[in-house]
Design an enzyme around this catalytic site. Structure first.
Site, mmCIF file in Angstrom:
data_model
loop_
_atom_site.group_PDB
_atom_site.id
_atom_site.type_symbol
_atom_site.label_atom_id
_atom_site.label_comp_id
_atom_site.label_asym_id
_atom_site.label_seq_id
_atom_site.Cartn_x
_atom_site.Cartn_y
_atom_site.Cartn_z
ATOM 1 N N ASP A 79 0.836 -1.202 0.000
ATOM 2 C CA ASP A 79 0.000 0.000 0.000
ATOM 3 C C ASP A 79 0.869 1.250 0.000
ATOM 4 O O ASP A 79 2.050 1.206 0.334
ATOM 5 C CB ASP A 79 -0.905 0.013 1.232
ATOM 6 N N GLU A 80 0.268 2.363 -0.375
ATOM 7 C CA GLU A 80 0.880 3.689 -0.261
ATOM 8 C C GLU A 80 2.320 3.697 -0.784
ATOM 9 O O GLU A 80 3.257 4.099 -0.093
ATOM 10 C CB GLU A 80 0.822 4.174 1.191
ATOM 11 N N TRP B 68 -3.225 1.455 14.379
ATOM 12 C CA TRP B 68 -1.961 2.041 13.932
ATOM 13 C C TRP B 68 -1.440 2.941 15.053
ATOM 14 O O TRP B 68 -2.217 3.612 15.735
ATOM 15 C CB TRP B 68 -2.166 2.826 12.639
ATOM 16 N N GLU C 106 1.177 5.494 15.282
ATOM 17 C CA GLU C 106 1.976 6.712 15.190
ATOM 18 C C GLU C 106 1.821 7.570 16.447
ATOM 19 O O GLU C 106 2.782 8.155 16.940
ATOM 20 C CB GLU C 106 1.566 7.538 13.962
#
EC number: 3.2.1.52
Length: 765
Positions: free
Chosen positions: A349-350, A482, A484
């Site tokens: 992805d990305e 996630w 972060e």
């Protein structure tokens, strides 16, 4: 005679339904997820030191599960149960039943004389034991021996609705200890999940030992503080959950480094621990993008020899050099040998493809292979990796971007981009199996609000538009965490619980009952407290963040749990355990700011609510003639971090909308909309408006700020009040979408009524 028989059968069926349906609100059966069939019975079974555990010879496959049941019961009894060869009165029997054909299916029968757990396979028996565990007093979660345990009599037949019931944990962005992974696995087991997706590598850190490439962890597992760490450190000034955990900090060459990794031996122990609870761990090694940690350690992996950032994402692996495939295959060989899961997730992805488009080696490869663009080049990479994984007996999973350049039907697709609603349909019709994990509902790193449980519980796992045959390609669903901005175990648990329980029921239960679920959930908070889970305290209600009054107002906070203590301040400081208790409704006669928070008996603090009260008169209506139905909407294409930034841009177009929704012409990935018009208010009063935005929105009515929900964020509801006189009142709503799919909802209530949609007939321009 026929009429009498029908009447008799009706009486019997009504009697059965009363037994089957009553437990949904009966605290004795506060089970999550709720079983397929539950029939309440009279009486109870009492477990004492004289109770025997029976495991017939034919049930020998359940020996491991029997040991786990003993461990649970020993917490309450102080000693394990004695064993017997055959079932008699005052016994708990684990019984093999070949008639139970559903994977993970089981039955549980509790009478005043005996308890029988039946299953065909060990996974089913383990799920039965977790049901039994939830029926036992919460005190069994700690070693609090009482000598007696009571179970309510019941008959349960149960099996899961979906084969994939997953939770995800990103250990790359912030690292989590092996002890925490075991605690996470314990929660998954309690709520009958069967998959744990571990995101092991990314730009911010490589977390799994690869013996052939030691620098992946000696260098790639450590970093100086990045921008995410800096944000967390700033937030930790008001919320200790955002503090970086000291156990993951080291000093090296005069620098503070953050990080950590799992040795293969440590991961083997985690896998063994999860397997004993019938949870499959799916490893993710993200490639070809999200590879900065690896490229910094081994620069030859990129097309440029550098690790950096492109327009949107980090520099990826170079799919045009054979050395890249040697590296990937060596890494994945060790991963395949380590993880017994049938799946390996490669992300895909990305991917920032600009270096590919510029590299001569990639131009040569694309010409040689007949690839028309860099999207097909990514598919070339994915196909090669999948073919290699198949030689290891593994199935490939990737995020739904894999579909863009073409993907083999044998790959499994994880759907996450909710702004691409047809992706699951394309995948299914390509022959792929699909796991649903859309960002707008099942990304648990997004800040929860009072609507989060409802949204997760009512998530449609099978997308609209699939027929019955195609629906079988949907394996189930998974929620992702996630990290972060999740630097601590406490923050992780806050974001996951209790949302995990809503997904547990959504993926297991055959039928849904949200009100029943809410009642049952209340019984789980004491158990979570005993398990030392830093759960999110349920929302306080009964007020708007921006309150107004004409003469006076009453702050009457509604507590979701009876054992909560509400504390408040009026000087702008955050409430603490020593702040004043709000024990009764508070009368407001002057403009003021009140900060509220709920505290559990165990010391958990809920979210802090800031309630601003303003004294204002009812806004006089305006005189406007020739009004038409609907609102005017000005559409702006571009990136707007706040709603006010639209005032510096030129509108792309102006459209009339008949209901308060984004105009259909707004199809850019990033955009803003300014709604202008009037609200035809039917009667004078104080109105509360509830604005849910993803990303940001600002609502003004009668030229007064009502709701400020500005900025780029997930779908969060904020509320505000305004005093309005009957008549036509100016309305202005600014909304911005920063990318990744949007949500815009506006509801209202008057004088404390239930929120409802604004009637289209009120909207004028």
């Amino acid at each position: 005679m026929k009429g009498f028989l029908c009447f008799f059968l009706l009486l019997v069926s009504c009697r059965y339904l009363s037994h089957a349906q009553a437990p949904a609100s009966d605290s004795r059966y506060a089970l999550i997820p709720y079983p397929t069939s539950l029939v309440a019975q009279e009486g109870s079974f009492t477990i004492t030191g004289q109770t025997k555990l029976v495991l017939p010879k034919v049930s020998g496959m359940f020996e491991q599960e029997a040991a786990q049941l003993q461990e649970i019961l020993q917490n309450g009894l102080g000693k394990p149960l004695g064993r017997a060869k055959e079932a008699k009165a005052n016994s708990i029997q684990l019984q093999y039943d070949k008639a139970i054909t559903a994977p993970e299916g089981y039955s549980l029968t509790i009478t005043p004389q005996q308890v029988t757990l039946a299953a065909k396979e060990p996974a089913g028996m383990f799920r039965a034991i977790q049901t039994l565990r939830q029926l036992l007093p919460a005190a069994i979660e700690k070693k609090q021996a009482s000598g007696r345990l009571t179970l309510p009599a019941v008959q349960i037949q149960d099996q899961p609705a979906y084969s994939w019931r997953g939770m995800h944990l990103d250990v790359s962005r912030h690292f989590f200890s092996t002890d925490f992974l075991k605690k996470y696995i314990n929660l998954l087991a309690l709520y009958k999940f069967n998959k744990l997706h571990l995101h092991l590598t990314d730009d911010q850190g490589w977390r799994i030992e690869i013996k052939k490439y030691p620098k992946l962890t000696s260098e790639g597992a450590w970093r100086t503080f990045n921008k995410h760490d800096s944000v967390c450190i700033e937030k930790s000034k008001d919320n200790p959950d955002f503090a970086l955990e000291k156990k993951h900090l080291v000093q090296k060459e005069g620098k503070t480094l953050y990080g950590g990794f799992y040795t293969q031996a440590e991961m083997k122990e985690i896998i063994r621990y999860a397997a004993a609870k019938h949870i499959e761990i799916i490893p993710e090694v993200d490639m070809p993008g999200h590879m900065m940690a690896a490229i910094k350690a081994y620069p030859f992996l990129s097309c440029t020899g550098d690790a950096g950032w492109g327009k949107d994402f980090s520099t990826p692996l170079c799919p045009c050099n054979e050395s890249t495939y040697t590296f990937a295959e060596n890494v994945l060989s060790e991963i395949a040998a380590l993880f017994p899961s049938q799946y390996i997730h490669i992300g895909a992805d990305e991917v920032e493809k600009t270096t590919w488009a510029q590299a001569a080696v990639c131009k040569d490869l694309m010409q040689k292979e007949g690839l028309k663009d860099v999207h097909e080049l990514q598919s070339y990479f994915v196909h090669r990796i999948e073919k290699f994984l198949q030689t290891k007996g593994k199935k490939l999973i990737g995020w739904d971007e894999m579909l863009e350049g073409g993907v083999n039907p044998s790959a499994t697709v994880m759907y996450w981009r909710s702004w691409v609603p047809d992706a699951p349909l394309k995948a299914v019709r390509n022959g792929n199996q699909v796991i649903m994990t859309p960002v707008n509902t099942l990304y648990y790193d997004y800040q929860p609000d009072k609507n989060s449980l409802f949204n997760v519980y009512h998530f449609n796992i099978v997308p609209a538009g699939l027929n019955a045959g195609e629906a079988k390609q949907i394996l189930g669903a998974q929620a992702n965490l996630w990290t972060e901005y999740v630097p601590s175990e406490d923050r992780a648990e806050y974001l996951v619980m209790p949302r995990m329980t809503a997904l547990a029921e959504a993926t297991w239960a055959q039928s849904k009952d949200f009100m029943g679920y809410q009642k049952r959930l209340k019984e789980h908070y004491p158990r979570l407290a005993l398990l030392d889970v830093h759960y999110r305290v349920p929302d306080l209600t009964g007020f708007a963040e921006e309150g107004v009054f004409v003469d006076q107002a009453t702050l009457n906070v509604q507590k979701p749990l009876d054992n909560l203590t509400i504390r408040y301040t009026t000087d702008g400081s955050l409430p603490t355990g020593a702040s004043q208790v709000l024990g009764k409704p508070l009368q407001i006669t002057n403009s003021s700011t009140i900060k509220l928070a709920a505290f559990t008996p165990e010391g958990l603090k809920g979210d802090t609510y800031t309630v601003n009260y303003k004294k204002q008169n009812h806004a006089a209506p305006v005189q406007a003639k020739g009004l038409k139905s609907g609102l005017q909407s000005r559409y702006f294409v571009g990136y707007f971090p706040t709603a006010g930034k639209m005032n510096e841009a030129t509108a792309t177009g102006t459209y009339t909308v008949t209901t308060l929704q984004v105009p259909k012409q707004a199809n850019a990935g990033q955009f803003g909309v300014q709604f202008r018009g009037y609200l035809e208010v039917p009667e004078t009063g104080i109105y509360t408006f509830y604005l849910t935005c993803d990303d940001g929105g600002v609502l003004r009515i009668a030229d007064r700020m009502v709701v400020d929900n500005d900025g780029l964020h997930s779908a969060i509801e904020k509320s505000g009040q305004v005093a309005l006189a009957k008549g036509v009142q100016p309305l202005a709503l600014d909304f911005v979408e920063g990318g990744g799919g949007y949500t815009l909802k506006l509801k209202y209530s008057k004088d404390g009524s239930e929120p409802r949609d604004i009637p289209d007939s009120w909207l004028k321009h």
